[in-house]
Structure formats: C-alpha cells, structure tokens
Design an enzyme around this catalytic site. Sequence first.
Site, PDB file in Angstrom:
ATOM      1  N   LYS C  79      -4.141   7.201  -3.992  1.00 54.84           N
ATOM      2  CA  LYS C  79      -3.307   8.412  -4.057  1.00 54.84           C
ATOM      3  C   LYS C  79      -3.169   8.856  -5.509  1.00 54.84           C
ATOM      4  O   LYS C  79      -3.012   8.017  -6.409  1.00 54.84           O
ATOM      5  CB  LYS C  79      -1.928   8.123  -3.446  1.00 54.84           C
ATOM      6  CG  LYS C  79      -1.034   9.352  -3.292  1.00 54.84           C
ATOM      7  CD  LYS C  79       0.296   9.015  -2.604  1.00 54.84           C
ATOM      8  CE  LYS C  79       1.185  10.249  -2.452  1.00 54.84           C
ATOM      9  NZ  LYS C  79       2.457   9.956  -1.755  1.00 54.84           N
ATOM     10  N   SER C 159       3.867  12.964   2.049  1.00 56.79           N
ATOM     11  CA  SER C 159       3.075  13.485   0.961  1.00 56.79           C
ATOM     12  C   SER C 159       1.710  12.796   0.775  1.00 56.79           C
ATOM     13  O   SER C 159       0.834  13.358   0.137  1.00 56.79           O
ATOM     14  CB  SER C 159       3.858  13.342  -0.345  1.00 56.79           C
ATOM     15  OG  SER C 159       4.032  11.982  -0.676  1.00 56.79           O
ATOM     16  N   SER C 183       6.791   9.271   3.259  1.00 60.98           N
ATOM     17  CA  SER C 183       5.491   9.794   2.834  1.00 60.98           C
ATOM     18  C   SER C 183       4.288   8.912   3.152  1.00 60.98           C
ATOM     19  O   SER C 183       3.151   9.331   2.947  1.00 60.98           O
ATOM     20  CB  SER C 183       5.507  10.097   1.336  1.00 60.98           C
ATOM     21  OG  SER C 183       6.174  11.312   1.114  1.00 60.98           O
TER      22      SER C 183
END
Lengths: 95, 488, 493
Positions: C79, C159, C183
């Site tokens: 990420k 997210s 998330s």
Amino acid sequence: MALDNAAVRKIARLARIEVTEAEVEHYAKELNAILGWIEQLSEVKTDNIAPMSRVVDMKLPMRKDIVSDGGKQADIIVNAPETAAGYFVVPKVVE
Amino acid sequence: MTEVKPYQVEGVTGGWEVVIGMEVHAQVLSQAKLFSGAATAFGAEPNSQVSLVDAAMPGMLPVINEYCVKQAVRTGLGLDATINHYSVFDRKNYFYPDLPAGYQISQYTQPIVGKGKIVLDLPDGSSRTIGITRLHLEQDAGKSVHDQHPDHSYVDLNRSGIALMEIVSEPDLRSPEEAGLYLRKLRTILRYIGSCDGNMDEGSMRADVNVSVRRVGAKFGTRCEIKNVNSIRYVQQAVAYEARRQVDLIENGGKVVQETRLFDASKGVTREMRSKEDAHDYRYFPDPDLLPLELDPHWVEDLKSTLPELPDAKKARYVADLGLSPYDASVLVAEKEAAAYYEAVAKGRDAKFAANWVMGDLFGLLNKAGLDITKTPVGPDQLGSLIDLIKNGTISGRIAKEVFEEMFASGEDPAAIVEAKGLKQVTDTGAIERVIDEVVAGNADKVAEYRSGKEKLFGFFVGQVMKASQGKANPALVNEILKKKLTA
Amino acid sequence: MTDIIDLDLGSARDGLAKKAFSALELARTHVQAMEDARSLNAIIIETPDRALADAKAADQRRAKGESLGAMDGIPIAIKDVFCTKGVVSRACSKILDGFSPTYESTVTANLWQAGAVMLGKTNMDEFAMGSSNETSALGPVASPWRRRGDNRPLVPGGSSGGSAAAVAAGVGLGATGSDTGGSIRQPAAFCGLVGVKPTYGRCSRWGMIAFASSLDQAGSFGRTVRDAAIMLRAMAGYDPKDSTSVDRPVPDYEAALTGNVKGLRVGIPKEYRVGGMPAAIEDLWQRGIGWFKDMGATIVDISLPHTKYALPTYYVIAPAEASSNLGRYDGVRFGLRVSGDNVLDMYEKTRATGFGAEVKRRIMIGTYVLSAGYYDAYYLKAQKVRALIARDFTAAFEQVDVVLTPTTPSAAFAHGEIAGDPVAMYLNDVFAVPASLAGLPGVNVPAGLSPEGLPLGLQLLGRTFDESGLLNAAFALERAANFTARAAPWWRQ
Ligand SMILES: [Mg+2]
Ligand SMILES: [Zn+2]
C-alpha cells in the site's frame, strides 16, 4: 453550533488552506451536516468518565541519551522543493 | 541598612508599578534530542544534526530521551517544586517554516513539574521569594535565517527537537533589577543541578518576558510578551523600555493590547512582532504518538537524595557555620565553581578572611583579566598558602597583595615568590629599631611637632618606616616600637 | 498441476519449498498479471525489476539451503501508505508529489527481511481517508468484481482499495494494508478476501504515513486466512522506534490454525442489527452463527451498548489527529510546493492544491473540533465516549472469546454512487469502527455472495493481542463458508 461563513474562513486560515468564496459556502454546508450528525454524542452521559488516554495498556518507553542519528544532511534536504547551502529555502519570513 | 525604594515608572499622572512574569526556555544538557537520536552540539553545519524525526518526514515517530526526563525532575526538585508523577505530552499546533511537523510537542494541562519557588538575594542582604508556576518539557524549533537573501529565509533544523525546559514564573517580579536577579538565580540553580549550562549567548537559555503596568495595588494590567530575549542586560533594558512605553500609552489615552513583541537590541526598543499578528489558536491535544509519562515515586526520591547542595542551602551554611554576611555568602555561592574554590581556600583557615581574599583580590583580578573562575591562574591551594603566610607573620598583608599579583601573573607558588624576592617580613626588633632610629633622627622637626601634641603625625612615621624597610617590617612591631621611641 | 497464477500464498510457499517452480518463475507470472491488470488502476507504481531481482535472490538463498521461510520468494504488493526507500511514496496524495523516501518503513523492512518480493505500490484513498478508493489523487480503482449482468465499474472499498483489488485480481499473493477505521476489513469484504487488522501496537507504525495515530494499524490481505496469517506474522513485531509498539513475542499464527472451535464462545452483539440492513447481510450473519453452532461453538448474545456512537466518535477523533498529522505537508521539506507572495500564501496555496476534497474536509473538521471553545464539546467528549466503547468490549470479552458481526452494511457499490454524501460514505464502516476505537484485532472472512453476485464478508473481532485465537476462529469460519467464488477476469481483455 452551526458554522457560518466567517467561522469557515477562520478554520481554513488556521489549517492554512486557501478557500475561494464559493468553497466557503460549500464547506459551511458540508461541515454543518457532519457536525450535526456528530451532535448525537451529546446524548451520551460521560460524567466521571476519564477520556481515553492510551489504546494499549503499557508504559511510555524511553531511550538512552545516546547520539545515534543525524549526520545526513543530504538525506534530509534531498526531497525539498528549494535548498541553498544545506538550508531549506522559503519565501522571506518577516518577524 | 537603607530602605530600598520600590521601583516605579514616573508618569505625568503619578507612579506606576511594573509587573513582570518570566517564561524561561532552558536547553537540557543532553547528548541527544528529546525525541530523536540526533546530536545537540552547538554550531554544526546546517541540517547536519537532524534525524528524519526532527525533519518530520512522513511516518516518523517520537521516542523520548530518559535523561531529559531525569533532568527536568532534578531541576524541579532544585526549584523546590511539586513533581507530577503523571504528566502528558501535548501537541501545540501552528505553522512556521522552522517547525517541521506543524506542531511542537510540549506539555500543556499536565506538566511534569508543578509549583515551586526561587529565592532572590537582594543587594541589601535581604531576600525575596518568587513563585514558580510550572516547568514543562518541550521540543525546540529550528532556526530561520532572514538576513542571507533579500527575499528568502533559510531554515536550519539542527535545533529542531532539542529538549527544552520551559520554566514559568508567577508575575511576582517588580523591577528590571529583580528580573535580572531572577535570571541570574535561576541560572545558578540550573548550573548547580547541571541540567542546563545557562549559556545565553548560544541560546541555551532564553527568556520570554511578560510585562504590564498598574497603579500600586490595582488589578493587573494587560500584558505584552517580549519574546526570546537572549541576555540579562537586554531583559532589563526591554522591561524598562516596555514599562515606559505602556505608561506613556495609557497616559496618552491609549490602551495596551495583549501582543507579542520583539526586543531590538541595537535600538533598545521593543516592537510588535509581525509574524505573530494572527490570533493564535494552538489546538492543543494529547500527542497520540506518545503515552502519558508516569514516574515511579521511588525513582523521584532517589533523584532527590542525590541532588548536590544547592545555592540557598550553601548560603545558609556559610552564614550559620562560617559567619559570613548573607550578602557575601550569596556572592560566593552564585557560581558553583567559585563556591567550591572558596571552600577549598577556607578549609581549616579563617573563613571570613578567606572570603575577603576570594571576593576581593581574586574576583577583582579575574574580572580585570576577563577570566572565569575555572580559568584562574591561582589555584585554591596557592591562595590558601598565601593566607597562611600572612597568618603566620611571614609576610604582611600589604606585601601579600603584591605577592598575589605576581602569583596571578606567573602562576608561581607564594612561598617561592616571597623567597626569590626577599619579601619576608622583618620581625627582628633590633633591625626595626635601627630603621626607626634613622627615621626619628632624620625628622627632628616632625618629632617635635608630634611631641607637642600633633598626634596625627604618627601615620607619617609609620609610612616612613615601612618605606625605608621596603614594606617588609612587621607593622605591629613598627607601631609598638615607634610609639615607645616617640614618647620617650 | 494447477497453473502457478492460481496458487494462493500457502500453496506457493509449499511449491517453492518442493522446488516445483522457482521464485523467479513465480515473480514473472505475477509481473505479467500486474501488467495485464493495469486497467484496474490497482497498482500505481510497478517495480518489476525489483521483483525479479528479489526473486533471484530468494532462489539463490534456497539453492544454498538458506531460505528465510514462509515469505521467501513470495510476490506481494505494498500500500502506498508505507514509505519504501527509493520508491516514490505519497499515500496517493498530490501533496507528496515525487516524494522518494530515504528510509524503509518497519513493516515493509520486516517483509523484505523475510524474503518477500516487491511487485509495486498499490492505490489507496488519499491519506487513507475514504471507503471507496475514490479519493485517490491517482484516480479510482476498479474492483475486479462486477454485479451480475452489469458492466459498471464498482469500488473495491477503501482505503486499501488498490491492495484488495490487486490480490483479488491475482496480482500478488498478498498485500499490505492499513486500517484506521475499517480500511482493511471493508475492502477485503468488497473484494472477497481475508483482511486482518491486528491489535493496535502489534505492527510498527514507523514509516507508515500517518492518518490518525491512535487508530492506524498495518495489516495484511490474503486469499485465505492462512495467507493473511503467514503475512501478518512477517509484518508484526516490536519496534523501539514506535512508542506505541508493544514488546511481546509474535506467535506463529499459522500454527494456531487448527480449525477447532469446540467450546469457543462466540458473541453476537445485538446493537449490530442496524435498521435498513439488507436481508442478504442479515441472512449471512445468521448462517455464520449456524456454522459456529455446528462446529461446536457456544453462541452468546452480548450487548455493546455504545456501538451507535462509534462512528460519530471516530469522525471527531480521526479528523482531529489527521488535522495535526497533516500539518507537516507545508511545501518546505518535501512534496508539492505552490509558490506564493509570502510564506503564508505559499502554505495556503500548497495545501489547497495538494490536498483533495475529502482530506481538506477532514482537516477542517479536525481543526474545528480542536479549536478554542470547542475542544471540550467535541474532542474531549469523543475521547470519553471512546473510553465507554472500549469498556463495552472489555466487558463483552469477559463472556466471549470472539465477536461475530457482518463486516459491511452492504456489498460494493458503483463509482460515484454515494460519493456526494460524506456521511453516507462514512456509514460503510459502521461495523468496523468500534473495534478500531478500542484497538482490538479484527478480520474479514469472505462468506457469501449478494443477490447481485458480489462478495459479502463476516467480521470476527478478538481480544487484545489474541490474533492467534481470532485467526483460528476465522479459519474455522472460512472452512464452513467455503467461499470459492472468483471474479471473472474481464480486465485481462
Ligand atoms: Mg511560552
Ligand atoms: Zn515554550
């Protein structure tokens, strides 16, 4: 506690975010909707409740007083938009 | 003792009292920074003593330096203050180019040290107690350089993250002199504790001075904060100027507005700080990257028991045990090294006599030479030996001063100087009588005057005898024999 | 033999151990898959050269009998919230344009130390603020999943949307995520993956770009519970550089996966039965309860009375912390600078240009709730309610070992479908946020399909630092649910 345009401008200034007049209107509406929704927290009885001060139950860890870092000026300034002689450069600040 | 008149600013409408409170930022004498492992040394290349944490790079986190916590607690104990076993680090949020994270880690509602006090030693020998509101730990900011370029400022983060103790006083100070005494005394305590070197030139101690004026006994007036004043003299000048400014403003129908001001040392004036125009709202909240700081009461007790003797205690001991006057005692304890020097000289000797030599002759010559006590060319043993030579009658006090100057210049031992220069006191009665006889014979007219009642001339004879003996004659014997010969 | 690309992490690990294929072959396959899946916009920086080099090194270690273990030679995606040395890291914000860290986050460093192979950086909501990956400055991510008979692109959740979409599309055998208020768990649910957020303090936050410091926690995505467990073990561990990192040994999570849940007490919180919840979600939850019963677990009805206040509490605390954490993006030391007449002007222009709408909205809210006169009413109040929420869980975990809830109140939605209404978007995390506030570990297990054919997940929450027990319960649930659906690979064209 409804936010008016002046309050939005003040918050934007504190947060150092430039806002146009149109944005001020827009933010006022949005922020008021969110704050109105948050308002429900006032229903919760919190007398004598201590605010949460830590997520995990542990003591603050401490370091020894030993120099273990620094000496890497190049790394520190390498990503800067503007530098000179090892300094970061910004528009003149008038004290 | 003369009554000291309280300091007042005379206005056209009468006298005004000045009310001063002090926020001193004292840099903790640590190797590494408060929340990072970068060095704290003064004068390095720009941005060379900066860790990723100090530059607030994305994802960086603080880890606290235990030594800095310890020094804050020791300082708190030195200020006779409450140590808070639970304290909290908060973020103080504002934007400034030398504040990389956009917040300073500080302590707001729950500082590590609470109420304490500092005792000021006034020149008349009396003392005054000034309240300490709190002491908290916080990070220093970096440094902006404004004079290198016409439209740029340069930012160096070497100071960013250095541990500071912010020591806040109550608004108890009432004159520029007291403000100066307060800073001196605070610096003395910090140096005794060893938590800060108190070096104002290098910025390791800086004062924010809050000044307001009022009619005697009236409510506090609106205060202005003069930021970052970096010498004691400037603090005194700034206070005097600012008090005058506020009185003039009020008397001309104006109003003091609470604001942040700067002291311009070159002009001797304070002026409004433009960069702080913005009304601040620091949005303090507990730093979620850190946990509350909890101190073990036993650890605090241990620190307390290993604290050195502090200036007030030392002063009290000098007065009670050594018989010094409070003022002399306060002068001697003002610097830890000077006190240690004095004690070494006084050990086993006449303490008052030793005090006079240290404060008078030694401090005088050091001052003239611009030297610190740590750089003294005369060691305490040497000064002690000199005192012994006086006390055992080897040399007179007058000769001793001469010897001391020689010691100060050459670093030689007093005995060697006395020997080499033949300065030994003459105690041989016969030798002294011979000199006196010569003087009496050579000044028959003065002898007659003396004998007819002009006793003031006795001093003249002593002087002549001492001169003739090159100062080496024992003064007590000279007095005794001279008296006999003159009255005979 | 199954195609290499179809292997999950656990099987690939076994294949590498048996030398059925090399790490280099595995990496090449995944690099190819990454290139094939570009239309998803899940990976925003590809590092194929690095992947191949990492894989070669893994093969050399293996040849010398020095394999580093389960993650050695396993291709994964990272990420963009994790700082990776020499690889641009910007939390998908324009304000971090071009930022190339000179340092490696602890979590990724741990993964490389364990031999993992880096494929690239994944798309995400800007600064992890979002639940649909639509706030990314690098454009939205298309979920590999589509509604039956409907070609409209769907969100992967957020997210960590890019990480979830990548693993669901077979790009990487796992991916890192970060979970501040759901998330990891919410996108895992939307994409039919296992996503685990460990206890706050289990993974170091050092080098992970901060959103809300008291909530942020790294975690892993995998196709299976085993995969997620293997990867989490490699990521986790004490880090003296993070003052909130906990000094506890990391257990072998994989070894704890016995599937035995006999006597396990599974709590069912009545407050999670929210109005307007689709029948499919309610049904799935009931099925989950049934599976646990069938496996010999004890079902216990519990109450978490302050659940309702978790979301508004979160939307005070997270923006407050974010408003401060994002103060460092000022155009001075890194990232974007938009010049201005003076410093103030430069700040305001830089931040107005560099931050997207959602980030600005949250900074504004956060600034407001901390400002003079409002701190007590909002921030302090929220921290008190947060204490009550944590207390609810403490009480519940005296009665039960795990808590079972739905992960999301709906299946994935289409791009733009609820983007206009912030509060409606926030409601996505209604089931995820309470555990975040309490710092508890949670995991999504894919458990069924919605009527439109989209994945739905069940969430298990565990006791503080009991990831082993939590993952074992998830493992049992996974076996019972037997979720085998895969997104049809339309993106390969
Ligand atoms: Mg201050
Ligand atoms: Zn301060």
